[in-house]
Design an enzyme around this catalytic site. Structure first.
Site, PDB file in Angstrom:
ATOM      1  N   ASP A 178       4.837  -0.772  -6.751  1.00  0.00           N
ATOM      2  CA  ASP A 178       3.868  -0.938  -7.548  1.00  0.00           C
ATOM      3  C   ASP A 178       2.682  -0.083  -6.991  1.00  0.00           C
ATOM      4  O   ASP A 178       1.519  -0.152  -7.302  1.00  0.00           O
ATOM      5  CB  ASP A 178       3.493  -2.443  -7.280  1.00  0.00           C
ATOM      6  N   ARG A 208       0.850  -1.254  -0.162  1.00  0.00           N
ATOM      7  CA  ARG A 208       0.040   0.142  -0.108  1.00  0.00           C
ATOM      8  C   ARG A 208       0.771   1.420   0.085  1.00  0.00           C
ATOM      9  O   ARG A 208       1.700   1.374   0.829  1.00  0.00           O
ATOM     10  CB  ARG A 208      -1.185   0.000   1.364  1.00  0.00           C
ATOM     11  N   HIS A 236      -0.033  -0.429  -9.855  1.00  0.00           N
ATOM     12  CA  HIS A 236      -0.640  -1.448  -8.830  1.00  0.00           C
ATOM     13  C   HIS A 236      -1.283  -2.595  -9.647  1.00  0.00           C
ATOM     14  O   HIS A 236      -2.374  -2.818  -9.639  1.00  0.00           O
ATOM     15  CB  HIS A 236      -1.829  -0.681  -8.044  1.00  0.00           C
ATOM     16  N   GLU A 249      -2.957   7.404  -5.369  1.00  0.00           N
ATOM     17  CA  GLU A 249      -3.173   6.580  -6.795  1.00  0.00           C
ATOM     18  C   GLU A 249      -4.629   6.663  -7.188  1.00  0.00           C
ATOM     19  O   GLU A 249      -4.793   6.049  -8.317  1.00  0.00           O
ATOM     20  CB  GLU A 249      -2.408   5.278  -6.689  1.00  0.00           C
TER      21      GLU A 249
HETATM   22  C1  COI Z   1      -5.693  -5.764  -3.057  1.00  0.00           C
HETATM   23  O1  COI Z   1      -6.101  -6.891  -3.414  1.00  0.00           O
HETATM   24  O2  COI Z   1      -5.486  -5.267  -1.987  1.00  0.00           O
HETATM   25  C2  COI Z   1      -4.834  -5.388  -4.126  1.00  0.00           C
HETATM   26  O3  COI Z   1      -3.991  -4.575  -3.751  1.00  0.00           O
HETATM   27  C3  COI Z   1      -5.300  -5.401  -5.441  1.00  0.00           C
HETATM   28  C4  COI Z   1      -6.182  -4.345  -5.861  1.00  0.00           C
HETATM   29  C5  COI Z   1      -5.723  -2.936  -5.884  1.00  0.00           C
HETATM   30  C6  COI Z   1      -7.030  -4.892  -7.341  1.00  0.00           C
END
Ligand code: COI
Length: 327
Positions: A256, A232, A293, A261
């Site tokens: 990433d 995150r 991401h 964002e």
């Molecule tokens: C999550 O599943 O928490 C991710 O980071 C992927 C999502 C942003 C699609």
């Protein structure tokens, strides 16, 4: 039961959504539009709604509640985009999903290798036919001490896979995992900051982890440290990271995910002028990889995300044990 899906991508998620809903005898509808105050009424009369990383703030939750929506499922592991306490105060249940941890773990290791081998720089230069060697010497991942902060499903998978490279592995988590101990030594954060050549973050975006990486923690790290974030953006203080890049404290950052964002990922904004200074500054460094991401994005994970979101909503309706419920 009736389920409405927002932001459902027709090119990859739709088939899984239709299949699982048909299999489970669920009435469904969907849109590829992101949920907003203008379209949230599409879900009127549905028991459950599924979204993905779309901000769910009190006003939109209020409207869903007025429209009879009882359950909200995010098709992601993280749920920091949902005001969960507010949803709970309305009596609305919230679920998240689990999906193949290999997707993010593989991507994390790819970023580590790219960072060690200066791969983005090498590719940029090769595109303009600069095939010289100067400035492109890499380091071998096997020689590195790697610190994994957070040993949940993804962190554990990263540790297990990295063990094949023969690197020294240190790990930190408040809850220690026996399987990690086969490959890595648990230690405190101070030791990780002091001893690691590569530090990779795998903790959730909880309030207590906000800006856990900041100028004080950078000061404790090795000069030239490689920092990897596929967890995150809010875990890192971006201004402090930019200063640490400018001073050379960070040798390479592979990100990433970044702060702020929302509104960028996963949209095609190629002709827009973006008001996101941090992303522009970070992308300008030759020793920073910023990807949108994407670590989760494999066929297997997409299927898991869609199916488990639907399963979570069904379990809410059925009552009893629900492995996906966010408490
Ligand atoms: C999550 O599943 O928490 C991710 O980071 C992927 C999502 C942003 C699609």
């Amino acid at each position: 039961m009736k389920i409405f899906a927002f932001a459902l991508r027709e090119f990859d998620e739709e088939k899984y959504f239709i299949n699982i809903c048909s299999q489970l005898g669920i009435e469904y509808a969907y849109t590829n539009a992101y949920p907003s105050m203008d379209n949230i009424d599409l879900a009127k009369g549905y028991d459950g709604v599924t979204i993905i990383t779309n901000p769910m703030y009190p006003a939109i939750l209020d409207r869903m509640h007025e429209n009879g929506v009882k359950y909200l499922a995010t098709r992601s592991v993280g749920y920091d985009h949902i005001d969960v306490n507010y949803a709970h105060s309305l009596g609305m249940k919230v679920t998240n999903v689990s999906y193949s941890p290999e997707s993010v773990a593989n991507y994390t290791i790819m970023m580590m290798l790219m960072a060690c081998r200066k791969m983005t720089y090498i590719m940029d230069k090769a595109k303009v036919q600069d095939f010289s060697l100067k400035g492109k010497t890499g380091k071998e991942i096997s020689d590195c001490t790697i610190g994994i902060i957070g040993t949940g499903r993804i962190g554990r998978t990263v540790v297990r896979h990295l063990s094949g490279f023969g690197c020294r592995l240190l790990a930190y988590d408040i809850v220690e995992s026996e399987s990690v101990k086969q490959y890595a030594q648990y230690t405190d954060l101070e030791t990780i900051y002091r001893e690691c050549d590569i530090i990779s973050l795998h903790v959730p975006g909880l309030e207590e982890n906000y800006h856990m990486i900041n100028k004080d923690t950078f000061a404790k790290m090795k000069d030239g440290v490689i920092l990897i974030n596929a967890a995150r953006g809010m875990l890192i203080n971006t201004n402090d990271m930019i200063e640490a890049l400018e001073s050379g404290k960070i040798g390479y950052a592979a990100l990433d995910t970044i702060e702020n964002e929302a509104g960028l990922y996963y949209l095609n904004r190629e002709t827009d002028i973006l008001a996101n200074h941090d992303r522009a500054i970070l992308s300008a460094f030759p020793n920073v990889l910023v990807s949108p991401h994407m670590a989760f994005y494999t066929e297997r994970s997409v299927q898991d995300m869609v199916e488990n979101a639907v399963r979570g909503l069904v379990a809410c309706e059925q009552g009893g044990e629900n492995p996906f419920e966010v408490r």
